[in-house]
Write a protein that holds these residues in place. Structure first.
Motif, PDB file in Angstrom:
ATOM      1  N   ALA A 186      19.511 -36.014 -47.044  1.00 17.75           N
ATOM      2  CA  ALA A 186      19.841 -37.430 -47.409  1.00 17.75           C
ATOM      3  C   ALA A 186      21.162 -38.054 -47.235  1.00 17.75           C
ATOM      4  CB  ALA A 186      18.983 -37.790 -48.657  1.00 17.75           C
ATOM      5  N   ASN A 187      22.017 -37.156 -47.589  1.00 20.38           N
ATOM      6  CA  ASN A 187      23.469 -37.241 -47.464  1.00 20.38           C
ATOM      7  C   ASN A 187      24.187 -37.396 -46.260  1.00 20.38           C
ATOM      8  OD1 ASN A 187      25.804 -37.754 -49.218  1.00 20.38           O
ATOM      9  ND2 ASN A 187      26.644 -35.820 -49.061  1.00 20.38           N
ATOM     10  N   GLY A 188      23.131 -36.966 -45.044  1.00 19.99           N
ATOM     11  CA  GLY A 188      23.859 -36.998 -43.815  1.00 19.99           C
ATOM     12  C   GLY A 188      23.857 -35.599 -43.220  1.00 19.99           C
ATOM     13  N   ALA A 189      23.699 -34.320 -43.706  1.00 28.38           N
ATOM     14  CA  ALA A 189      23.847 -33.109 -42.977  1.00 28.38           C
ATOM     15  C   ALA A 189      22.806 -33.266 -42.071  1.00 28.38           C
ATOM     16  CB  ALA A 189      23.494 -32.304 -44.033  1.00 28.38           C
ATOM     17  N   ASP A 190      22.948 -32.626 -40.646  1.00 29.80           N
ATOM     18  CA  ASP A 190      22.329 -32.191 -39.713  1.00 29.80           C
ATOM     19  C   ASP A 190      21.241 -31.405 -39.979  1.00 29.80           C
ATOM     20  OD1 ASP A 190      23.379 -33.817 -37.363  1.00 29.80           O
ATOM     21  OD2 ASP A 190      25.075 -32.967 -38.417  1.00 29.80           O
ATOM     22  N   ILE A 191      21.629 -30.237 -40.730  1.00 26.68           N
ATOM     23  CA  ILE A 191      20.532 -29.244 -41.310  1.00 26.68           C
ATOM     24  C   ILE A 191      21.025 -28.904 -42.572  1.00 26.68           C
ATOM     25  CG2 ILE A 191      21.824 -27.310 -39.881  1.00 26.68           C
ATOM     26  CD1 ILE A 191      19.589 -25.789 -39.971  1.00 26.68           C
ATOM     27  N   ALA A 192      20.376 -28.436 -43.604  1.00 26.47           N
ATOM     28  CA  ALA A 192      20.516 -28.252 -44.646  1.00 26.47           C
ATOM     29  C   ALA A 192      19.576 -27.097 -45.225  1.00 26.47           C
ATOM     30  CB  ALA A 192      20.296 -29.046 -45.967  1.00 26.47           C
ATOM     31  N   VAL A 193      20.113 -25.820 -45.735  1.00 27.12           N
ATOM     32  CA  VAL A 193      19.220 -24.756 -46.043  1.00 27.12           C
ATOM     33  C   VAL A 193      19.607 -24.153 -47.505  1.00 27.12           C
ATOM     34  CG1 VAL A 193      19.376 -23.840 -43.691  1.00 27.12           C
ATOM     35  CG2 VAL A 193      21.321 -23.136 -45.222  1.00 27.12           C
ATOM     36  N   ASP A 194      18.549 -23.511 -48.249  1.00 31.48           N
ATOM     37  CA  ASP A 194      18.454 -23.163 -49.499  1.00 31.48           C
ATOM     38  C   ASP A 194      19.104 -21.820 -49.412  1.00 31.48           C
ATOM     39  OD1 ASP A 194      17.986 -22.103 -51.935  1.00 31.48           O
ATOM     40  OD2 ASP A 194      15.812 -22.694 -51.887  1.00 31.48           O
ATOM     41  N   TYR A 195      20.337 -21.620 -49.931  1.00 28.05           N
ATOM     42  CA  TYR A 195      20.954 -20.322 -49.990  1.00 28.05           C
ATOM     43  C   TYR A 195      20.454 -19.439 -50.937  1.00 28.05           C
ATOM     44  CZ  TYR A 195      23.689 -22.321 -53.806  1.00 28.05           C
ATOM     45  OH  TYR A 195      24.008 -22.684 -55.435  1.00 28.05           O
ATOM     46  N   THR A 196      19.352 -19.808 -51.658  1.00 28.83           N
ATOM     47  CA  THR A 196      18.584 -18.849 -52.537  1.00 28.83           C
ATOM     48  C   THR A 196      17.869 -18.164 -51.696  1.00 28.83           C
ATOM     49  OG1 THR A 196      17.068 -20.211 -53.366  1.00 28.83           O
ATOM     50  CG2 THR A 196      19.097 -20.253 -54.550  1.00 28.83           C
ATOM     51  N   ASP A 197      17.510 -18.454 -50.620  1.00 29.63           N
ATOM     52  CA  ASP A 197      16.579 -17.818 -49.469  1.00 29.63           C
ATOM     53  C   ASP A 197      17.387 -16.865 -48.812  1.00 29.63           C
ATOM     54  OD1 ASP A 197      15.081 -16.723 -47.581  1.00 29.63           O
ATOM     55  OD2 ASP A 197      13.990 -18.775 -47.287  1.00 29.63           O
ATOM     56  N   PRO A 198      17.288 -15.545 -48.794  1.00 37.29           N
ATOM     57  CA  PRO A 198      18.014 -14.716 -48.309  1.00 37.29           C
ATOM     58  C   PRO A 198      18.019 -14.866 -46.670  1.00 37.29           C
ATOM     59  CG  PRO A 198      16.371 -13.401 -49.110  1.00 37.29           C
ATOM     60  CD  PRO A 198      16.045 -14.786 -49.769  1.00 37.29           C
ATOM     61  N   THR A 199      16.959 -15.540 -46.003  1.00 38.14           N
ATOM     62  CA  THR A 199      16.928 -15.677 -44.790  1.00 38.14           C
ATOM     63  C   THR A 199      17.668 -16.810 -44.288  1.00 38.14           C
ATOM     64  OG1 THR A 199      14.646 -17.089 -44.929  1.00 38.14           O
ATOM     65  CG2 THR A 199      14.614 -14.495 -44.732  1.00 38.14           C
ATOM     66  N   TRP A 200      18.413 -17.627 -44.958  1.00 38.17           N
ATOM     67  CA  TRP A 200      19.112 -18.833 -44.567  1.00 38.17           C
ATOM     68  C   TRP A 200      20.025 -18.635 -43.395  1.00 38.17           C
ATOM     69  CZ3 TRP A 200      24.228 -19.725 -44.373  1.00 38.17           C
ATOM     70  CH2 TRP A 200      25.035 -18.894 -45.076  1.00 38.17           C
ATOM     71  N   PRO A 201      20.915 -17.402 -43.362  1.00 35.80           N
ATOM     72  CA  PRO A 201      21.750 -17.263 -42.111  1.00 35.80           C
ATOM     73  C   PRO A 201      20.872 -17.410 -40.742  1.00 35.80           C
ATOM     74  CG  PRO A 201      22.407 -16.057 -43.738  1.00 35.80           C
ATOM     75  CD  PRO A 201      21.004 -16.359 -44.104  1.00 35.80           C
ATOM     76  N   ASP A 202      19.652 -16.800 -40.814  1.00 36.73           N
ATOM     77  CA  ASP A 202      18.854 -16.895 -39.730  1.00 36.73           C
ATOM     78  C   ASP A 202      18.299 -18.162 -39.196  1.00 36.73           C
ATOM     79  OD1 ASP A 202      18.853 -13.886 -39.540  1.00 36.73           O
ATOM     80  OD2 ASP A 202      17.155 -13.820 -40.803  1.00 36.73           O
ATOM     81  N   GLU A 203      17.863 -19.023 -40.338  1.00 38.31           N
ATOM     82  CA  GLU A 203      17.822 -20.467 -40.123  1.00 38.31           C
ATOM     83  C   GLU A 203      18.827 -21.165 -39.294  1.00 38.31           C
ATOM     84  OE1 GLU A 203      15.877 -24.109 -42.510  1.00 38.31           O
ATOM     85  OE2 GLU A 203      16.133 -22.241 -43.141  1.00 38.31           O
ATOM     86  N   VAL A 204      20.189 -20.926 -39.756  1.00 41.19           N
ATOM     87  CA  VAL A 204      21.078 -21.831 -39.169  1.00 41.19           C
ATOM     88  C   VAL A 204      21.479 -21.131 -37.962  1.00 41.19           C
ATOM     89  CG1 VAL A 204      23.758 -22.168 -39.462  1.00 41.19           C
ATOM     90  CG2 VAL A 204      22.486 -21.967 -41.593  1.00 41.19           C
ATOM     91  N   ARG A 205      21.470 -19.830 -37.601  1.00 41.92           N
ATOM     92  CA  ARG A 205      21.670 -19.284 -36.238  1.00 41.92           C
ATOM     93  C   ARG A 205      20.537 -19.964 -35.373  1.00 41.92           C
ATOM     94  NH1 ARG A 205      22.606 -14.581 -39.186  1.00 41.92           N
ATOM     95  NH2 ARG A 205      24.855 -13.966 -38.864  1.00 41.92           N
ATOM     96  N   ALA A 206      19.452 -20.192 -35.464  1.00 42.54           N
ATOM     97  CA  ALA A 206      18.427 -20.776 -34.842  1.00 42.54           C
ATOM     98  C   ALA A 206      18.565 -21.969 -34.435  1.00 42.54           C
ATOM     99  CB  ALA A 206      17.017 -20.368 -35.493  1.00 42.54           C
TER     100      ALA A 206
END
Length: 333
Positions: A186-206
């Motif tokens: 809501a603050n304007g980020a194009d993508i936001a991920v939950d860093y408590t989920d260890p798979t977050w880097p894969d989501e960003v790479r995708a």
């Protein structure tokens, strides 16, 4: 007046709400009737008895807090009469005392609160906001930038997301938990991920595909920081200003890559706090305060504020320490 006092170092419960004598302004000082007082993560560290930036632990008892907004209600000898009745915001420096209904400070530190800005928002910008302005000096953001912002729902993170979007950058927000992820989007980020989920880097790479990040705003260090640095491309900048990672607000270590690792990765790690930040403004920290207040007065930036009653300072500290807050924590008398 009523204030929060700390009589013994330790947990948040050691903060007590009590009656104390009214402060009296000395020469060149003003007395402010406080309407908003900022709470900083450093306050929780000092409360535990750590020295932080101080040469030794703060003498007790003490009234914590170094950021306040309010109205000037009395002047000390020789203080310019123009300040009387003015709405002001101030970082009172290394001398605490902000968690109170009234505060005394030097008139030379005062900043006028812009008419369009609320007192809580002004408090958010006088300390956290000026730090954000200092950090952003190192980012070199533009339409080709891909910025990763850690603690993206926090005080600095909220401002960094907005600033990067205003510069035309693609913004990746890292936040702790679904609620903070939603707020970051809501603050304007194009993508936001939950860093408590260890798979977050894969989501960003995708999401990024064959693109690589150009700058990482690192407020957490630890394994989260390592994973984010792995997303930087050649020539990327790793801007370090915090390390509230897995070991918590009062533990952890900054993630500072060695010269060898920087060369190998083709990235630059920059610790942006302290002298490096001030060098870029000629040593005048008020220039960062001016920028911060101007950004919010013009509507380019809007700080997130999490309010607590002054009497609930202990609850505010606990919430901050357990990452239960969004944006800047502010106490309201």
């Amino acid at each position: 007046m009523r204030a929060i006092r700390l009589h013994a170092f330790g947990p948040a419960e050691n903060l007590t709400y009590e009656e104390v004598p009214d402060p009296v302004p000395g020469p060149g000082q003003v007395l402010i009737a406080v309407t908003a007082a900022g709470v900083h993560l450093l306050d929780t560290v000092l409360r535990e008895g750590e020295q932080g930036p101080y040469p030794e632990p703060i003498p007790l008892p003490t009234i914590p807090g170094r950021e306040v907004a309010g109205t000037v209600k009395a002047l000390g000898e020789g203080t310019d009469a123009k300040w009387l009745g003015r709405r002001v915001v101030v970082h009172i420096g290394m001398n605490p005392g902000g968690y109170a209904e009234q505060v005394v400070t030097d008139a030379e530190r005062l900043q006028v609160v812009p008419e369009t800005v609320g007192d809580a928002e002004a408090v958010a910008m006088i300390g956290t906001g000026r730090t954000a302005m200092g950090i952003l000096q190192f980012a070199e953001l533009g339409p080709d930038s891909i910025a990763i912002v850690s603690a993206a729902a926090g005080g600095i993170g909220t401002l960094a997301v907005q600033y990067a979007k205003n510069a035309g950058a693609t913004v990746v927000g890292l936040a702790g938990g679904p609620g903070k992820v939603t707020r970051t989007l809501a603050n304007g980020a194009d993508i936001a991920v939950d860093y408590t989920d260890p798979t977050w880097p894969d989501e960003v790479r995708a999401y990024l595909g064959d693109r690589r990040a150009t700058v990482y705003f690192d407020a957490v260090g630890g394994t989260i920081g390592r994973a984010a640095v792995d997303l930087l491309g050649k020539g990327g900048r790793h801007l370090v200003y915090g390390w509230a990672g897995e070991r918590g607000a009062q533990g952890g270590e900054p993630l500072l890559l060695s010269e060898e690792e920087q060369a190998e990765r083709g990235v630059e790690t920059v610790y942006v706090l302290g002298p490096k930040m001030l060098e870029l403004v000629g040593g005048d920290i008020r220039r960062l305060e001016d920028r911060a207040l101007d950004e919010v007065a013009t509507g380019r930036l809007l700080p997130a504020v999490h309010r607590f009653p002054l009497a609930d300072a202990a609850r505010a500290h606990r919430a901050l320490e357990t990452r239960g807050t969004i944006g800047k924590v502010v106490l309201v008398p």
